[in-house]
Design a protein around this motif. Structure first.
Motif, PDB file in Angstrom:
ATOM      1  N   PHE A 101       0.839  -1.197   0.000  1.00  0.00           N
ATOM      2  CA  PHE A 101       0.000   0.000   0.000  1.00  0.00           C
ATOM      3  C   PHE A 101       0.873   1.247   0.000  1.00  0.00           C
ATOM      4  O   PHE A 101       1.917   1.301   0.654  1.00  0.00           O
ATOM      5  N   THR A 102       0.453   2.264  -0.725  1.00  0.00           N
ATOM      6  CA  THR A 102       1.151   3.539  -0.751  1.00  0.00           C
ATOM      7  C   THR A 102       0.149   4.668  -0.886  1.00  0.00           C
ATOM      8  O   THR A 102      -0.940   4.474  -1.447  1.00  0.00           O
ATOM      9  N   THR A 103       0.511   5.840  -0.377  1.00  0.00           N
ATOM     10  CA  THR A 103      -0.336   7.018  -0.544  1.00  0.00           C
ATOM     11  C   THR A 103       0.096   7.839  -1.753  1.00  0.00           C
ATOM     12  O   THR A 103      -0.533   8.856  -2.047  1.00  0.00           O
ATOM     13  N   TYR A 104       1.151   7.439  -2.443  1.00  0.00           N
ATOM     14  CA  TYR A 104       1.632   8.078  -3.669  1.00  0.00           C
ATOM     15  C   TYR A 104       2.214   9.473  -3.402  1.00  0.00           C
ATOM     16  O   TYR A 104       2.037  10.052  -2.329  1.00  0.00           O
ATOM     17  N   SER A 105       2.912   9.968  -4.405  1.00  0.00           N
ATOM     18  CA  SER A 105       3.481  11.317  -4.346  1.00  0.00           C
ATOM     19  C   SER A 105       2.389  12.343  -4.639  1.00  0.00           C
ATOM     20  O   SER A 105       1.328  11.999  -5.187  1.00  0.00           O
ATOM     21  N   PRO A 106       2.600  13.621  -4.306  1.00  0.00           N
ATOM     22  CA  PRO A 106       1.588  14.641  -4.611  1.00  0.00           C
ATOM     23  C   PRO A 106       1.203  14.679  -6.090  1.00  0.00           C
ATOM     24  O   PRO A 106       0.026  14.846  -6.419  1.00  0.00           O
ATOM     25  N   ALA A 107       2.185  14.519  -6.987  1.00  0.00           N
ATOM     26  CA  ALA A 107       1.886  14.567  -8.418  1.00  0.00           C
ATOM     27  C   ALA A 107       0.978  13.407  -8.835  1.00  0.00           C
ATOM     28  O   ALA A 107       0.037  13.581  -9.619  1.00  0.00           O
ATOM     29  N   TRP A 118     -12.087  16.796  -3.842  1.00  0.00           N
ATOM     30  CA  TRP A 118     -11.978  15.376  -3.568  1.00  0.00           C
ATOM     31  C   TRP A 118     -10.575  15.083  -3.047  1.00  0.00           C
ATOM     32  O   TRP A 118      -9.660  15.895  -3.211  1.00  0.00           O
ATOM     33  N   GLU A 119     -10.396  13.915  -2.444  1.00  0.00           N
ATOM     34  CA  GLU A 119      -9.070  13.573  -1.934  1.00  0.00           C
ATOM     35  C   GLU A 119      -8.790  12.092  -2.126  1.00  0.00           C
ATOM     36  O   GLU A 119      -9.708  11.278  -2.246  1.00  0.00           O
ATOM     37  N   THR A 120      -7.506  11.771  -2.155  1.00  0.00           N
ATOM     38  CA  THR A 120      -7.082  10.388  -2.343  1.00  0.00           C
ATOM     39  C   THR A 120      -6.790   9.747  -0.988  1.00  0.00           C
ATOM     40  O   THR A 120      -6.388  10.416  -0.043  1.00  0.00           O
ATOM     41  N   LEU A 121      -6.993   8.421  -0.944  1.00  0.00           N
ATOM     42  CA  LEU A 121      -6.627   7.659   0.241  1.00  0.00           C
ATOM     43  C   LEU A 121      -5.313   6.908   0.019  1.00  0.00           C
ATOM     44  O   LEU A 121      -4.509   6.772   0.929  1.00  0.00           O
ATOM     45  N   GLY A 122      -5.125   6.400  -1.197  1.00  0.00           N
ATOM     46  CA  GLY A 122      -3.956   5.598  -1.525  1.00  0.00           C
ATOM     47  C   GLY A 122      -4.377   4.287  -2.152  1.00  0.00           C
ATOM     48  O   GLY A 122      -5.573   4.030  -2.353  1.00  0.00           O
TER      49      GLY A 122
END
Length: 323
Positions: A90-96, A146-150
């Motif tokens: 699992f990762t939350t990824y980079s901002p880009a 909206w927002e990301t969880l990962g």
């Protein structure tokens, strides 16, 4: 999710027994015996041949969970923390990368005409061969914030191999019109458990049109689009590369997390209130999230030139892609 996709029921209980008793009373002669006024009355048997059904309680279907924006964001943060602790790779990824997933999700939802009328998570899968990843996105009604969880690596449809289809793009709803199932853990002739170990959940997203990956003319055919785990011994380590026959393969730990938190099962929870098949399928002891959704959103960043190419994902240190 649009209110038009919700299950709307109005259950009305009709008391046939009461109606029959009223008719019987209306046609009975008054008694002339004073003692009969206080005598217990024997129950009247229905006329021969009349099938009187017992009164059934009304069916009460729970409403879809709706929380405010602040509570939805708190729940999204909690889900992210729990995935970090329990979901492999699992990762939350980079901002880009997070911004790219958000743009792709917005575009796909707008193009499909899907209405977001409650805070809910979307399972967004980028089928770009250079990406092959999923990211959960918290979608909010009447808001662009909206927002990301990962997420994790996935495998979608592989090209160049006979009978392997390219996973179609679009918004696909996990509707109770179809009943998913669980893997039996059986092996094929090559010793592979194609949809994972016994008990892994399989989400059935219905018949969809997909490009035949082995045909240079891009001829299409119909596939049964599913989300499922894969062989834990031989194939899970290869997630992050196109490899499936058209379905979306996910890690076993992500499979369990989605299943136990009902992240794609908001409509199944409704169905479980009146249909025992859905109660049997959903795991006991589950804790459905109040921001659970029902949508798989498949996108392809390689086909959207207005969005920055995602080919940097494999070089992004936030993406633990060891496949």
């Amino acid at each position: 999710m649009s209110a038009s996709r919700r299950v709307g029921w109005a259950a009305v209980a009709l008391s046939q027994a009461g109606l029959l008793a009223g008719c019987a009373t209306a046609h009975s002669e008054p008694s002339t015996d004073p003692s009969a006024l206080h005598a217990p009355q024997a129950p009247t048997a229905p006329p021969p041949g009349l099938d009187v059904q017992p009164e059934s309680p009304p069916v009460v279907i729970p409403s879809l969970p709706v929380v405010g924006e602040e509570e939805a964001r708190r729940e999204a943060s909690l889900l992210t923390l729990r995935m970090k602790a329990s979901v492999s790779r699992f990762t939350t990824y980079s901002p880009a990368v997070r911004q790219r997933f958000l743009k792709l999700a917005h575009a796909a939802i707008a193009q499909s005409g899907t209405v977001i009328d409650r805070p809910q998570v979307l399972m967004v899968v980028d089928r770009n061969p250079a990406v092959q990843a999923l990211c959960f996105v918290l979608a909010l009604p009447n808001s662009d914030r909206w927002e990301t969880l990962g997420g994790t690596p996935v495998s979608t449809g592989q090209s160049g191999r006979k009978f392997y289809y390219i996973t179609p793009t679009g918004v696909f709803i996990n509707t109770p019109d179809r009943l998913g199932y669980r893997a039996e853990g059986t092996k094929n002739e090559n010793g592979i458990r194609g949809i994972g170990a016994k008990g892994m959940r399989v989400w059935d997203m219905g018949w969809q049109t997909a490009v035949k990956g082995w045909r240079p003319d891009h001829e299409t055919g119909d596939i049964r689009l599913e989300i499922h785990a894969t062989d834990p011994d031989f194939l899970e380590r290869r997630l992050g590369h196109p490899a499936s026959e058209g379905c979306v393969r996910i890690p076993a730990t992500m499979n369990k997390f989605i299943d136990n938190n009902g992240l794609l099962d908001v409509l199944y929870e409704q169905a479980a209130s009146y249909d025992g098949r859905f109660r049997a399928l959903l795991p006991k002891g589950r804790t459905p999230s109040p921001i659970a959704g029902d949508a798989l959103v498949v996108v392809d960043s390689a086909e959207m030139p207005s969005i920055e190419s995602a080919r940097t994902d494999r070089r992004d240190p936030s993406v633990k892609n060891d496949g």
